[in-house]
Design a protein around this motif. Structure first.
Motif, PDB file in Angstrom:
ATOM      1  N   ILE A 129     -16.971  10.383   1.758  1.00  8.26           N
ATOM      2  CA  ILE A 129     -17.362   9.604   0.576  1.00  8.26           C
ATOM      3  C   ILE A 129     -18.847   9.756   0.280  1.00  8.26           C
ATOM      4  N   PHE A 181     -21.315  -1.066   0.781  1.00  7.39           N
ATOM      5  CA  PHE A 181     -20.607  -1.912   1.741  1.00  7.39           C
ATOM      6  C   PHE A 181     -21.412  -2.194   2.997  1.00  7.39           C
ATOM      7  N   LYS A 224       0.824  -1.220   0.000  1.00  8.78           N
ATOM      8  CA  LYS A 224       0.000   0.000   0.000  1.00  8.78           C
ATOM      9  C   LYS A 224       0.854   1.265   0.000  1.00  8.78           C
ATOM     10  N   ASP A 232      -9.533  -7.775   2.250  1.00  7.84           N
ATOM     11  CA  ASP A 232     -10.929  -7.803   2.702  1.00  7.84           C
ATOM     12  C   ASP A 232     -11.175  -6.926   3.933  1.00  7.84           C
ATOM     13  N   GLY A 233     -10.604  -5.759   3.961  1.00  9.53           N
ATOM     14  CA  GLY A 233     -10.860  -4.826   5.054  1.00  9.53           C
ATOM     15  C   GLY A 233     -10.076  -5.120   6.322  1.00  9.53           C
ATOM     16  N   ASN A 252      -9.022   4.883  -4.665  1.00  8.67           N
ATOM     17  CA  ASN A 252      -8.808   4.223  -3.378  1.00  8.67           C
ATOM     18  C   ASN A 252      -7.684   3.206  -3.532  1.00  8.67           C
ATOM     19  N   GLU A 253      -7.911   2.213  -4.356  1.00 16.44           N
ATOM     20  CA  GLU A 253      -6.861   1.208  -4.578  1.00 16.44           C
ATOM     21  C   GLU A 253      -7.123   0.477  -5.876  1.00 16.44           C
ATOM     22  N   PHE A 278     -13.232   6.555  -5.072  1.00 16.08           N
ATOM     23  CA  PHE A 278     -14.184   7.286  -4.226  1.00 16.08           C
ATOM     24  C   PHE A 278     -14.686   8.479  -5.014  1.00 16.08           C
ATOM     25  N   VAL A 296      -7.375   7.215   7.910  1.00 17.88           N
ATOM     26  CA  VAL A 296      -7.530   5.769   7.802  1.00 17.88           C
ATOM     27  C   VAL A 296      -6.134   5.178   7.722  1.00 17.88           C
ATOM     28  N   GLU A 346     -10.577   0.861  -7.876  1.00 12.19           N
ATOM     29  CA  GLU A 346     -11.631   1.270  -6.938  1.00 12.19           C
ATOM     30  C   GLU A 346     -11.493   2.762  -6.686  1.00 12.19           C
ATOM     31  N   GLU A 360      -3.978   7.668   5.719  1.00 10.29           N
ATOM     32  CA  GLU A 360      -4.635   8.422   4.646  1.00 10.29           C
ATOM     33  C   GLU A 360      -5.648   9.371   5.233  1.00 10.29           C
ATOM     34  N   LYS A 361      -5.722  10.563   4.682  1.00  5.41           N
ATOM     35  CA  LYS A 361      -6.784  11.495   5.084  1.00  5.41           C
ATOM     36  C   LYS A 361      -8.135  10.831   4.867  1.00  5.41           C
ATOM     37  N   VAL A 398     -11.668  10.492   3.651  1.00  3.48           N
ATOM     38  CA  VAL A 398     -12.426  11.102   2.549  1.00  3.48           C
ATOM     39  C   VAL A 398     -13.904  11.128   2.941  1.00  3.48           C
ATOM     40  N   GLU A 432     -18.844   4.863  -3.639  1.00  5.02           N
ATOM     41  CA  GLU A 432     -17.660   4.110  -4.037  1.00  5.02           C
ATOM     42  C   GLU A 432     -17.996   3.366  -5.321  1.00  5.02           C
ATOM     43  N   VAL A 448      -7.272  -2.439   7.358  1.00  4.35           N
ATOM     44  CA  VAL A 448      -7.747  -1.050   7.340  1.00  4.35           C
ATOM     45  C   VAL A 448      -8.332  -0.686   8.701  1.00  4.35           C
ATOM     46  N   LYS A 498      -3.720   2.151   6.899  1.00  5.68           N
ATOM     47  CA  LYS A 498      -3.722   0.908   6.114  1.00  5.68           C
ATOM     48  C   LYS A 498      -2.362   0.256   6.218  1.00  5.68           C
TER      49      LYS A 498
HETATM   50  P1  ADP Z   1      -9.459  -3.551   1.344  1.00  3.46           P
HETATM   51  O1  ADP Z   1      -8.377  -3.599   0.343  1.00  3.46           O
HETATM   52  O2  ADP Z   1      -9.142  -4.368   2.536  1.00  3.46           O
HETATM   53  O3  ADP Z   1     -10.803  -3.796   0.756  1.00  3.46           O
HETATM   54  P2  ADP Z   1      -9.804  -0.654   1.220  1.00  3.46           P
HETATM   55  O4  ADP Z   1      -8.555   0.135   1.098  1.00  3.46           O
HETATM   56  O5  ADP Z   1     -10.599  -0.819  -0.020  1.00  3.46           O
HETATM   57  O6  ADP Z   1      -9.466  -2.055   1.907  1.00  3.46           O
HETATM   58  O7  ADP Z   1     -10.716  -0.002   2.341  1.00  3.46           O
HETATM   59  C1  ADP Z   1     -11.925  -0.609   2.773  1.00  3.46           C
HETATM   60  C2  ADP Z   1     -12.996   0.445   2.945  1.00  3.46           C
HETATM   61  O8  ADP Z   1     -12.608   1.410   3.928  1.00  3.46           O
HETATM   62  C3  ADP Z   1     -13.237   1.269   1.680  1.00  3.46           C
HETATM   63  O9  ADP Z   1     -14.088   0.620   0.803  1.00  3.46           O
HETATM   64  C4  ADP Z   1     -13.854   2.526   2.284  1.00  3.46           C
HETATM   65  O10 ADP Z   1     -15.224   2.355   2.573  1.00  3.46           O
HETATM   66  C5  ADP Z   1     -13.075   2.705   3.580  1.00  3.46           C
HETATM   67  N1  ADP Z   1     -11.929   3.627   3.330  1.00  3.46           N
HETATM   68  C6  ADP Z   1     -10.729   3.279   2.864  1.00  3.46           C
HETATM   69  N2  ADP Z   1      -9.920   4.358   2.724  1.00  3.46           N
HETATM   70  C7  ADP Z   1     -10.642   5.439   3.118  1.00  3.46           C
HETATM   71  C8  ADP Z   1     -10.390   6.849   3.218  1.00  3.46           C
HETATM   72  N3  ADP Z   1      -9.200   7.384   2.903  1.00  3.46           N
HETATM   73  N4  ADP Z   1     -11.394   7.629   3.655  1.00  3.46           N
HETATM   74  C9  ADP Z   1     -12.590   7.124   4.005  1.00  3.46           C
HETATM   75  N5  ADP Z   1     -12.899   5.809   3.950  1.00  3.46           N
HETATM   76  C10 ADP Z   1     -11.946   4.966   3.505  1.00  3.46           C
END
Ligand code: ADP
Length: 374
Positions: free
Chosen positions: A175, A201, A101, A146-147, A257-258, A247, A137, A245, A170-171, A173, A178, A150, A139
């Motif tokens: 949202i 989600f 990441k 799968d979350g 996001n990723e 936002f 957030v 993915e 990460e700041k 967001v 998504e 995070v 990471k």
């Molecule tokens: P994974 O790869 O485990 O699925 P993600 O990086 O997609 O993890 O993050 C899971 C969820 O967390 C995202 O779908 C989102 O809802 C929330 N999230 C992740 N990053 C942020 C962010 N910077 N700001 C707000 N919510 C976030």
């Protein structure tokens, strides 16, 4: 006939093999569990550790092409195999960037790809000394999935929830939505994009709950999102199939996001809903055939079938006949023998021109179909 290997034997591998049945290809799978979802659908199964150099190298050395269905594979072995002429999708270089990441976020920044601001943190102490960056957030750099990698850190009181390991902060967001866009890249660099998917989600499980395609977004946002998704794959400089993915924030800004360098949960509906599914598309890329048509035939919703709370053991599907009776509803079970709470056991795709009908049936299916143990 080309020999193609898949590292990992989960449901993504299983669905790839279902699509492979239409192509002149001999399939090989490696996974450490001989009962995994893909084991019985390939021509040759090898029991092995996808994170181990020797296992991956020995599995791949006599194949023509290789792909992955999960990022946690040994990329050093893939690099060696690529040097020896085996085609690897995604390229090991792209995989290396995405797998971590920290590198992934730095890649977005260096390539001018919009993403939330971030800092790199080595441990909880680092997070504490950057408390002015909250809400954020955290990471984990390597191994999140799968979350599970995070953690939301709203205020200083949450800092202990952070990861005591290298990662990014990460700041947060704000949202609005998504979405995900799948992009395929051919060996000659030609790209095709699938219509974006709206992801909804489950805040408790942090797993994909249900999704609707095409996403309900204004045209201008769509153009922004498509341009960003293309910039991501161009920057990665790799053929293959990628899920970006994104936002959409409350100001309609689009941020990455990723990215996943493989077939993805957000594309399961494409089996029935699009002319060429994401799985079909990856075979076209890997076997060097023309890319397929990504257009949707009908709008679709996907509902994940996950193990019910409090149920662990041999899996049974309550309500399956009721769901199989429904029109334009397609059930996919992943062949996992045992269930546990939250485990992904299958998905159901619903097709309809009416968004209300998609949502209605999605909720009905979630209430009707339960994975239990007996
Ligand atoms: P994974 O790869 O485990 O699925 P993600 O990086 O997609 O993890 O993050 C899971 C969820 O967390 C995202 O779908 C989102 O809802 C929330 N999230 C992740 N990053 C942020 C962010 N910077 N700001 C707000 N919510 C976030």
């Amino acid at each position: 006939m080309k020999k193609a290997g898949i590292l990992g034997g989960g449901q993504l591998g299983r669905m790839l093999l279902q699509a492979a049945a239409n192509y002149p290809v001999e399939t090989f799978v490696m996974e450490n569990d001989a009962q995994c979802p893909a084991a019985h659908l390939c021509h040759h199964f090898t029991k092995g550790d996808i994170s181990n150099f020797d296992d991956v190298y020995n599995f791949g050395k006599d194949l023509d092409v290789l792909t992955i269905e999960i990022e946690s594979v040994n990329e050093e072995a893939l690099e060696k195999l690529e040097k020896e002429g085996i085609k690897v999708y995604p390229s090991p270089g792209a995989l290396r960037v995405i797998k971590n990441k920290i590198l992934q976020k730095q890649f977005y920044k260096e390539n001018g790809i919009p993403t939330s601001n971030f800092i790199v943190t080595q441990n909880i102490e680092d997070i504490r000394s950057n408390a002015s960056f909250l809400p954020a957030v955290n990471k984990i750099g390597m191994g999140g999935y799968d979350g599970k990698g995070v953690q939301v850190i709203k205020t200083s009181a949450d800092i202990e929830k952070g990861f005591d390991a290298p990662g990014v902060l990460e700041k947060m967001v704000s949202i609005k939505k998504e979405i995900a866009i799948i992009v395929a890249v051919s060996n000659s660099g030609q790209t095709v994009l699938y219509p974006p998917v709206d992801m909804v989600f489950d805040p408790m499980l942090n797993l994909l709950d249900y999704q609707i395609s095409p996403a309900d977004i204004p045209e201008k946002t769509l153009w922004k999102a498509e341009a960003i998704a293309l910039k991501v794959v161009k920057g990665l400089q790799s053929a293959g199939l990628f899920a970006v993915e994104l936002f959409i924030d409350i100001n309609d800004e689009v941020l990455v996001n990723e990215t996943a360098p493989r077939v993805h949960n957000s594309g399961h509906h494409s089996i029935e809903a699009n002319y060429s599914s994401q799985f079909d598309m990856l075979w076209r890329v890997m076997l060097d055939y023309p890319l397929g048509n990504t257009k949707h035939i009908l709008p679709a919703a996907i509902v994940n079938i996950v193990g019910s709370d409090g149920q662990s053991g041999n899996a049974y599907y309550e309500g399956l006949p009721e769901v199989l009776k429904m029109d334009n509803v397609f059930v996919h079970l992943y062949g996992k023998r045992t269930t546990k709470p939250g485990r992904k056991m299958g998905h159901v795709t619903i097709l309809s021109n009416e968004k209300q009908e998609l949502i209605h049936k999605a909720n009905l299916i979630k209430r009707t179909l339960k994975v239990v143990s007996k």
